[in-house]
Scaffold this active site. Sequence first.
Site, PDB file in Angstrom:
ATOM      1  N   TRP A 108      35.241  45.008  35.546  1.00  0.00           N
ATOM      2  CA  TRP A 108      35.894  45.523  34.343  1.00  0.00           C
ATOM      3  C   TRP A 108      34.995  46.514  33.617  1.00  0.00           C
ATOM      4  O   TRP A 108      35.447  47.264  32.755  1.00  0.00           O
ATOM      5  CB  TRP A 108      36.312  44.386  33.417  1.00  0.00           C
ATOM      6  CG  TRP A 108      35.187  43.682  32.707  1.00  0.00           C
ATOM      7  CD1 TRP A 108      34.248  42.858  33.256  1.00  0.00           C
ATOM      8  CD2 TRP A 108      34.900  43.718  31.298  1.00  0.00           C
ATOM      9  NE1 TRP A 108      33.386  42.380  32.296  1.00  0.00           N
ATOM     10  CE2 TRP A 108      33.764  42.895  31.080  1.00  0.00           C
ATOM     11  CE3 TRP A 108      35.480  44.358  30.204  1.00  0.00           C
ATOM     12  CZ2 TRP A 108      33.197  42.698  29.822  1.00  0.00           C
ATOM     13  CZ3 TRP A 108      34.914  44.152  28.950  1.00  0.00           C
ATOM     14  CH2 TRP A 108      33.790  43.339  28.762  1.00  0.00           C
ATOM     15  N   ASP A 109      33.728  46.565  33.990  1.00  0.00           N
ATOM     16  CA  ASP A 109      32.781  47.518  33.409  1.00  0.00           C
ATOM     17  C   ASP A 109      33.309  48.951  33.517  1.00  0.00           C
ATOM     18  O   ASP A 109      33.088  49.775  32.618  1.00  0.00           O
ATOM     19  CB  ASP A 109      31.435  47.465  34.137  1.00  0.00           C
ATOM     20  CG  ASP A 109      30.855  46.069  34.231  1.00  0.00           C
ATOM     21  OD1 ASP A 109      31.622  45.089  34.146  1.00  0.00           O
ATOM     22  OD2 ASP A 109      29.643  45.945  34.421  1.00  0.00           O
ATOM     23  N   GLU A 137      29.644  35.036  28.622  1.00  0.00           N
ATOM     24  CA  GLU A 137      29.703  34.069  29.715  1.00  0.00           C
ATOM     25  C   GLU A 137      28.867  32.824  29.454  1.00  0.00           C
ATOM     26  O   GLU A 137      28.753  31.961  30.326  1.00  0.00           O
ATOM     27  CB  GLU A 137      29.278  34.755  31.018  1.00  0.00           C
ATOM     28  CG  GLU A 137      30.274  35.818  31.454  1.00  0.00           C
ATOM     29  CD  GLU A 137      29.792  36.667  32.614  1.00  0.00           C
ATOM     30  OE1 GLU A 137      30.626  37.351  33.219  1.00  0.00           O
ATOM     31  OE2 GLU A 137      28.572  36.658  32.893  1.00  0.00           O
ATOM     32  N   LYS A 197      25.749  35.718  25.052  1.00  0.00           N
ATOM     33  CA  LYS A 197      25.164  36.609  26.057  1.00  0.00           C
ATOM     34  C   LYS A 197      25.448  38.067  25.730  1.00  0.00           C
ATOM     35  O   LYS A 197      24.602  38.929  25.919  1.00  0.00           O
ATOM     36  CB  LYS A 197      25.730  36.256  27.432  1.00  0.00           C
ATOM     37  CG  LYS A 197      25.139  37.053  28.581  1.00  0.00           C
ATOM     38  CD  LYS A 197      25.802  36.660  29.901  1.00  0.00           C
ATOM     39  CE  LYS A 197      25.211  37.436  31.072  1.00  0.00           C
ATOM     40  NZ  LYS A 197      25.919  37.168  32.330  1.00  0.00           N
ATOM     41  N   GLN A 198      26.666  38.329  25.272  1.00  0.00           N
ATOM     42  CA  GLN A 198      27.048  39.703  24.951  1.00  0.00           C
ATOM     43  C   GLN A 198      28.174  39.692  23.926  1.00  0.00           C
ATOM     44  O   GLN A 198      28.747  38.653  23.633  1.00  0.00           O
ATOM     45  CB  GLN A 198      27.485  40.466  26.190  1.00  0.00           C
ATOM     46  CG  GLN A 198      28.829  40.035  26.751  1.00  0.00           C
ATOM     47  CD  GLN A 198      29.203  40.784  28.010  1.00  0.00           C
ATOM     48  OE1 GLN A 198      28.691  40.493  29.070  1.00  0.00           O
ATOM     49  NE2 GLN A 198      30.090  41.742  27.897  1.00  0.00           N
TER      50      GLN A 198
END
Length: 780
Positions: free
Chosen positions: A371-372, A502, A614-615
Amino acid sequence: MSIKIENQLINKKMNQDYIQPDNWSIIEEGFDVERVKSSESLFSIGNGAMGQRANFEENYTGDTFQGSYIAGIYYPDKTKVGWWKNGYPEYFAKVLNAPNWIGIDITINGEDFDLNACAKVTNFRRELNMKEGWYHRSFEATLKNGTEVAVSVRRFLSLDLDEVGVINYEITPLNKEATIVYKPYVDAGVTNEDANWEEKFWEPLQVQHHKNEAFVTARTFKTHFVATTFMQNSIYLNQQNLNSTPENVEANSEKIQFSYAVMAPKGAVASIQKLGGYTVSMNHENTQIGAENAIKNAVAKGYQQLLDDQIDAWAKIWEMSDITIEGDVKAQQGIRFNIFQLNQTYLGKDSRLNIGPKGFTGEKYGGSTYWDTEAYCIPFYMATKDQQVARNLLTYRYNQLDKAIENATKLGFTHGAALYPMVTMNGEECHNEWEITFEEIHRNGAIAFAIFNYYRYTGDYSYIPEKGLEVLIGIARFWHQRATYSTHKNQYMILGVTGPNEYENNVNNNFYTNYIAKWCLQYTLEQIQKVALEYPNDHKRIVTKVNITDSELHSWQNVAENMYFPYSDELDVYLQQDGFLDKELVRVADLDRSQRPINQKWSWDRILRSPYIKQADVLQCFYFFEDHFSKEALHRNFEFYESFTVHESSLSPCVHSIQAAALDKMDMAYTFYLRTSRLDLDDYNKEVEEGCHITSMAGTWMSIVEGFGGMRIKNDMLHFSPRIPKEWKGYSFKINFRNQILKVAVQQHETNFVLEGSHEIKVVVNGKEVLVEPNNLVTV
C-alpha cells in the site's frame, strides 16, 4: 514545545555516522569489515529494470550479502507456517536473487585478491555519485606476498540501455611488476538469503560462449521466467586495448568463467572493462538473441559514450526532480539520496512493474507492491514526472482487480467484493502473517484514495470511467460486507483489524480503518453518480458488468452514515481503537532509552500490550483527510499520539514532519525531516544491512513539498503555505502540475515562483491569490 523531541527519538550518537556529508555523493572513507553489509545497501545501484547491492566484484570472504535483482522476476516460495489457517496464501513471493554477472576473481602474483585476507588496506574510499549515476571504489592494498597495488573500480547500470551494466576495474602495481589474472564470470548458482525451504529458485538451461562473450540462460522454477545473464570483456594496459581473448575457459551447467593474464610493470594500469546484464522473457521471445543484441549495442557505444549517456540521462532526471537546500549539507544529502533511490527503483516505463519496499537493495518483505505505492509514492511520481507514470501505477491495480476479487472470495466475501493484497507480485495475496494478511485491510482504502488523489492533482477524470470506477465498486463492496452492525450501539463496527500501527493487532474499530471505509463508500457513490451524468455509456457498461442495483447503493449509504468512531470526550481526541485508553499510558519520553528500539528489545506480547505506536495511525487519517478536520483537532490529536509514537516504521516520521509543519512546530518538523531523509544513511532502525527503505523515501519528498512548502490542491488550484527551518537559508523544488512546470524557491523572508509553461496559472499563497505568468519571476 510541549514534547521534548530529544526524548522522542533515539540519541543520535546511537546511530551510524560514517557517511561523509556531501551535497551530491554518498561517501565512505576507511575500510571496516563491520560496515560492509550496511554499505552494500547504501551504495546500491539500479536503473528501473534491474539493480544490485554494492558487492565487491572481486572475491570477498568476509561477511557479505550478495544480491542482484531483475524487475518483475519472482518466485512463489511455499508458505511456511506452524498452523495453517483457511485463507492463508499458498506462497510468499520472493524477490529473486538473480544470477551474478559482476563477479571478477583476481590473482596478483599468484595470490588470490581478497580484501578480507590482505595484509593491509589503506585509503579505502567509495562514492555513489548521485548527480551522474555511478558507483566508484578505490583503495590501496598490500597482499601477503608483499605486492602493493592501487585499485580503482567504477560501475553503473545504464539508463539508456537498461539491460546493460558496465564495470571498469583498474589495478596499478605500486612497488613491483605484477602478473594480474582477471577471471570474470557469470554464475546462475545463486540462492536467496530469505528462502523458506533453502530451495534453489533458478534452473540452468544453457551455457554458451564466443570469443570474449559468455551467456548463461536459466529459468525460474514454477513461474518459468527465462533470463539470459551475459558478459563481454576487454583487457587494457595503460588505456590500450590488448585485444585479448580468454586464455582459459571453465564452465559447468550454471557458471562460466574466463581467464586473462596481464603483465603489468610497476606504475602501469592493467584494467578490465566488463559489460554485463540480463535479457528476460518478459521482453524477449529469445533471450539469447536479446543478450547478443544488448552486447552489440553497448560495444558500439563504448565505455566512455555509455558513461557520457549515463551522465546526460541523470541530468534530465535531476532537472525535474531535484530539491535544493541551502546551508544544511546533511539535509541536502538526505533528500537527494531519497530521490536518487526512487528513480533507480522505478521510472514509470513499464505498467507491469511497481515499487518494492526495498527496491533493488535487498530481499526483505518480498513482493513488489504494498500500500506504500498508493499512500506515499504516487504523489512523488505525479509531481516529478509526466502524469502517465502515475496513471500506469493505477492501471497496475486495475489489471489485478480480478485477483483482488479472488482474494476476497477466499476469505468468504461475495458479489464482486475486492480485497487488494497486502503483498503481491501478480495480484494474488502472498503475505502469510495472519495479523497482516487477514487484518491489515486498510490497504484497500489507500488504493481508492490514490484514484481520488490522481484526479485531484492531474485533473484527468478519464481514468475513473475507463478503469477506476470498477476498482472503487469492488472496494466499496468489501467495506460494506466487512462492517458489522452492533445492536448495542446501533452503529456499524469494523472488528478484528490491524491499522497502519502494526503494534496493535486484532483490535476493534481502528479509527483510521473505520474512517477510510466510510470515505470509500461515500466517494464511490459520488463517482457512480458523476459517471452516470457525464459518461452515460461507461456507466451503462459498468453497471451491467458488475450487476449493481439501487438497493445495494442505498445499503452502502446506510453503512457509511452510521459508521462508529471511538472518541474520548475527556481527552477530546479520537481513539486509535476501542481499547487504547485501557493501556498503561506511559509516554515515550518516560521510556528507558536502553529499551529502544522496542521491536528488537521486547517480546511481541509486551509490544501489543503497550501504548507504543509504530507509525502514524489516527494521524495518517488526519494526513489523508486534512480538510475534514479543524486545525485545533489536529493539534490535540497530534500532541496526544506523538507522545506515544516510537517511529519504528520507516513510514512514520514523514507524516509527523508534515503535520508538525502545519502546526508551526518547526523544530519538530525539521527533526522528523532529518529522520526520514537520513533513515538509512544514519541507520536509525538498525537494519540497513537488509536493504534501504525505498517507498518511505517518497514520504521524505512529501515532507519538504507538502510539509515545509505547504503544497495542497484545493478547488483545482495549487495552494502553498511556505515555511522554512531556521537551519536553512533556502530551499527549492519543481512540480509538474497539469503539464506546466512550476519552480518554487523559499527563502527566510520570501517565496519565489517561476512557471515553465504556455499559459498563466493562479496559485494561492498563505490564503491570497497570486498570478504566475510563464517565465516571469513572482516574489511573495
